[in-house]
Motif scaffolding. Sequence first.
Motif, PDB file in Angstrom:
ATOM      1  N   THR A  96      38.546  48.908  43.985  1.00 14.86           N
ATOM      2  CA  THR A  96      39.856  48.364  44.352  1.00 14.86           C
ATOM      3  C   THR A  96      39.830  46.844  44.362  1.00 14.86           C
ATOM      4  O   THR A  96      40.732  46.187  43.839  1.00 14.86           O
ATOM      5  N   PHE A  97      38.776  46.279  44.947  1.00 14.84           N
ATOM      6  CA  PHE A  97      38.631  44.816  44.999  1.00 14.84           C
ATOM      7  C   PHE A  97      38.549  44.226  43.592  1.00 14.84           C
ATOM      8  O   PHE A  97      39.256  43.278  43.250  1.00 14.84           O
ATOM      9  N   TRP A  98      37.664  44.786  42.755  1.00 12.90           N
ATOM     10  CA  TRP A  98      37.508  44.286  41.390  1.00 12.90           C
ATOM     11  C   TRP A  98      38.793  44.477  40.579  1.00 12.90           C
ATOM     12  O   TRP A  98      39.193  43.600  39.800  1.00 12.90           O
ATOM     13  N   THR A  99      39.459  45.618  40.731  1.00 13.28           N
ATOM     14  CA  THR A  99      40.696  45.868  39.984  1.00 13.28           C
ATOM     15  C   THR A  99      41.756  44.828  40.338  1.00 13.28           C
ATOM     16  O   THR A  99      42.425  44.290  39.447  1.00 13.28           O
ATOM     17  N   LYS A 100      41.911  44.545  41.604  1.00 11.92           N
ATOM     18  CA  LYS A 100      42.890  43.537  42.040  1.00 11.92           C
ATOM     19  C   LYS A 100      42.579  42.173  41.418  1.00 11.92           C
ATOM     20  O   LYS A 100      43.474  41.493  40.928  1.00 11.92           O
ATOM     21  N   PHE A 101      41.304  41.783  41.419  1.00 10.58           N
ATOM     22  CA  PHE A 101      40.915  40.500  40.832  1.00 10.58           C
ATOM     23  C   PHE A 101      41.190  40.475  39.331  1.00 10.58           C
ATOM     24  O   PHE A 101      41.793  39.524  38.806  1.00 10.58           O
ATOM     25  N   LEU A 102      40.770  41.519  38.616  1.00 11.61           N
ATOM     26  CA  LEU A 102      40.978  41.559  37.166  1.00 11.61           C
ATOM     27  C   LEU A 102      42.464  41.589  36.802  1.00 11.61           C
ATOM     28  O   LEU A 102      42.889  40.933  35.844  1.00 11.61           O
TER      29      LEU A 102
END
Length: 150
Positions: free
Chosen positions: A78-84
């Motif tokens: 979730t964290f990585w998806t939001k950043f990307l």
Amino acid sequence: MDGGELDGLDLDDATLEVLCTRDLSGVPFPIVHLGAFYAKHRVGGEAVYRTVVMATGVTATGELEPIGVTAGDGEDATFWTKFLLSLKVRGLHGVRTLASGDHGGLRLALDVVFPSAYWHPADLLEDLAEDAPALLDLRIEHDVEAESTT
């Protein structure tokens, strides 16, 4: 995220603002390097460790350009998806290869946000600049092979 309060990342608030908001639609970045590390961050006067993620775009000619940075409390998908997604919304395009360590939920996030990009393990950003043309050639070969089998 306040630049002056994040140990190990020597960026002032104005630089962070540019990194987190500037338009990325002007230049395609066929290679994007993603990295993560832990740093102390002041929260309510208390020093806590947080995950800091950074994205560096590599142009077709091998030029490196920082394109994003953020801090969070973990490395789940979730964290990585939001950043990307934040990079994509700002205009990141032309991504063919994503190079990174195998951080937490990053691989899952890459499949969601950049499903047609090729993931390549990379430990040193310097290698990316030197290998940018070779990595692009590898991706082109991968595309040709995929097309010939369909």
